[in-house]
Design a protein around this motif. Structure first.
Motif, PDB file in Angstrom:
ATOM      1  N   THR A 171       0.839  -1.202   0.000  1.00 44.07           N
ATOM      2  CA  THR A 171       0.000   0.000   0.000  1.00 44.07           C
ATOM      3  C   THR A 171       0.874   1.252   0.000  1.00 44.07           C
ATOM      4  N   SER A 348     -16.183   2.883  -1.597  1.00 46.58           N
ATOM      5  CA  SER A 348     -14.772   2.503  -1.751  1.00 46.58           C
ATOM      6  C   SER A 348     -14.578   1.576  -2.936  1.00 46.58           C
ATOM      7  N   GLU A 351     -14.930   3.353  -6.298  1.00 48.92           N
ATOM      8  CA  GLU A 351     -13.744   4.122  -6.670  1.00 48.92           C
ATOM      9  C   GLU A 351     -12.613   3.206  -7.134  1.00 48.92           C
ATOM     10  N   LEU A 352     -12.454   2.069  -6.461  1.00 49.29           N
ATOM     11  CA  LEU A 352     -11.407   1.124  -6.852  1.00 49.29           C
ATOM     12  C   LEU A 352     -11.709   0.476  -8.200  1.00 49.29           C
ATOM     13  N   LYS A 355     -10.701   2.923 -10.686  1.00 46.49           N
ATOM     14  CA  LYS A 355      -9.245   3.075 -10.689  1.00 46.49           C
ATOM     15  C   LYS A 355      -8.563   1.896 -11.375  1.00 46.49           C
ATOM     16  N   LEU A 356      -9.122   0.691 -11.213  1.00 48.17           N
ATOM     17  CA  LEU A 356      -8.494  -0.527 -11.738  1.00 48.17           C
ATOM     18  C   LEU A 356      -9.110  -0.986 -13.058  1.00 48.17           C
ATOM     19  N   LEU A 411     -11.569   3.620   1.974  1.00 54.04           N
ATOM     20  CA  LEU A 411     -10.893   3.354   0.706  1.00 54.04           C
ATOM     21  C   LEU A 411      -9.489   2.795   0.909  1.00 54.04           C
ATOM     22  N   HIS A 412      -8.715   3.399   1.819  1.00 55.54           N
ATOM     23  CA  HIS A 412      -7.320   3.004   2.003  1.00 55.54           C
ATOM     24  C   HIS A 412      -7.227   1.554   2.472  1.00 55.54           C
ATOM     25  N   GLU A 415      -8.390  -0.858  -0.330  1.00 56.62           N
ATOM     26  CA  GLU A 415      -7.396  -0.884  -1.404  1.00 56.62           C
ATOM     27  C   GLU A 415      -6.205  -1.762  -1.026  1.00 56.62           C
ATOM     28  N   ILE A 418      -7.258  -5.346  -1.496  1.00 57.43           N
ATOM     29  CA  ILE A 418      -7.311  -5.666  -2.922  1.00 57.43           C
ATOM     30  C   ILE A 418      -5.906  -5.829  -3.489  1.00 57.43           C
ATOM     31  N   ASP A 419      -4.985  -4.926  -3.081  1.00 58.91           N
ATOM     32  CA  ASP A 419      -3.604  -5.011  -3.567  1.00 58.91           C
ATOM     33  C   ASP A 419      -2.977  -6.350  -3.204  1.00 58.91           C
TER      34      ASP A 419
END
Length: 448
Positions: A171, A348, A351-352, A355-356, A411-412, A415, A418-419
């Motif tokens: 992250t 969240s 937005e991801l 983004k992805l 979100l953080h 994310e 997910i990462d």
């Protein structure tokens, strides 16, 4: 003492408190007003949290210690500000901001267009940690993630200054994100994992984290040797580019006095914060086009799998890859409003998903009315129907993984989870038998 004299004295005392406000000039909380809110908050590249308060409000007084502690912890990372709505000059402005009670906290995140931020009501706990966590999650991320496959392309893309962090984490931390905001447009930021051995060997990295500065395409890289703290890192990076002034200087006038020196970071104390960089008119009204845009009450939409015929063939068959599913909780009725955790999870994930885009990782929401979702919860041991769940499932490889809701659905945090899945990290659980169905061969119309 007669009653009318008592209330006159009380009004006088409250008036004195109103003039003074809750926060002193030495407070880490930035004090803003109707005149300078646009320049100090709306036009900033940094995320802000703003408290709208009245000095006589008991809840505001109780919040003060935690809010000042949050301001100290966020110094250099984001802005922590306050507006005294009991001040006559601020009353109309507080009304325009939708303030209906005290204290009201709003998180303001820079938008795609300068001066057009996204405004979100803070609904979390009134503790320093909760406030800090919520603000950190909303610090914009302008840091690119690299691997051995693409870092050379990134390095050679142009000759602009670049900063590359070698780290063991997947992250992106708040410190690096805040530095990227400070130098937005001046230095390109990226990070690369310690396991990317080619890049690590090329740059001679022996410890993590290590920050490397590349002034331009022809210069030798410079390793940062200091502490991983905002002030010294800001100074180190400033040798190749100047940090963005914050607040941004006002447009030049025909007859200008000596210019005001802008600060170089998002420190929560700003010199001359009681002066406006906008028009000096004593009564400033926010023009309609400059009003912050509120987040709509309706949660951002994610593709929905509402029937078993949608969920099974899409994500729960022997040929399906990894799917990210939000299992929505049961509500009193089909048209009832979703609870806050579900809204935050949808926001969240939405937005991801945006983004992805292009990473072949589909995201779906699954409402409780989907009978297959109820069976899935039971099979996976997620039998509490009132709880929002985020899970990852892979039918082809027969595994699943659950997101821990104890961390919240910011979100953080999501994310980071997910990462880890994308990088193949962390433990996975085997899907129970019967969850995945063998995919039947489809007969096309051309073959009939």
């Amino acid at each position: 003492m007669p009653n009318h004299l008592y209330f006159a004295l009380l009004a006088s005392l409250l008036g004195g408190a109103s003039a003074a406000g809750l926060y002193t000039k030495s407070s880490p909380v930035l004090q803003v007003d109707a005149k300078n809110f646009n320049s100090l908050i709306n036009k900033s590249n940094h995320t802000s949290i703003v408290e709208f308060y009245a000095p006589w409000c008991g809840h505001c007084q109780n919040l003060k210690p935690a809010y000042e502690k949050a301001a100290k912890n966020l110094e250099g990372l984001a802005k922590v500000a306050a507006v005294n709505c009991d001040d006559d000059e601020n009353k109309a402005f507080c009304g325009q901001m939708g303030v209906q009670g005290f204290p009201t906290l709003k998180i303001i995140v820079p938008g795609k267009k300068p001066g057009k931020p996204r405004v979100e009501d803070y609904q979390g706990q009134r503790s320093a940690k909760a406030i800090v966590d919520a603000v950190v999650e909303r610090i914009p991320n302008h840091v690119k993630k690299l691997t051995d496959k693409d870092y050379e392309t990134w390095l050679s893309a142009d000759e602009s200054p670049k900063a590359l962090l070698f780290t063991e984490k997947g992250t992106t931390g708040a410190l690096l994100r805040s530095l990227a905001v400070d130098f937005l447009g001046g230095i390109n930021f990226a990070q690369i994992r310690s396991k990317e051995s080619k890049a690590v060997e090329q740059f001679g990295i022996n410890s993590f984290p290590t920050l490397v500065l590349l002034p331009n395409g022809a210069s030798e890289p410079i390793k940062y040797e200091g502490e991983m703290k905002k002030a010294p890192m800001l100074e180190f990076l400033s040798q190749v580019a100047k940090p963005n002034p914050d607040p941004a200087p006002a447009a030049p006038r025909k007859k200008s006095s000596s210019p005001k020196k802008p600060t170089s970071s998002s420190s929560s104390t700003v010199t001359d914060s009681d002066k406006s960089t906008d028009s000096p008119s004593p009564k400033v009204e926010v023009a309609p086009e400059e009003k912050p845009v509120k987040i709509p009450v309706k949660a951002p939409e994610v593709a929905q799998l509402s029937t078993p015929e949608d969920l099974g063939p899409t994500c729960l068959n022997s040929k399906s890859g990894t799917c990210i599913l939000i299992l929505l909780p049961e509500t009193e009725s089909a048209d009832a409003e979703l609870p806050s955790p579900a809204k935050e999870a949808l926001s969240s994930v939405s937005e991801l998903a945006h983004k992805l885009t292009g990473h072949h990782l589909p995201f779906y929401s699954v409402p409780a009315i989907n009978s297959h979702a109820k069976i899935l919860r039971t099979e996976l041991g997620l039998s509490e129907p009132s709880v929002t769940e985020i899970i990852a499932v892979n039918g082809r490889r027969g595994w699943w993984r659950r997101y821990s809701s104890e961390e919240g659905f910011g979100l953080h945090s999501v994310e980071g989870w997910i990462d880890a899945i994308r990088l193949g990290e962390g433990s996975k659980s085997k899907l129970p038998e019967g969850v995945i169905k063998e995919e039947e061969e489809e007969v096309s119309h051309d073959e009939l």
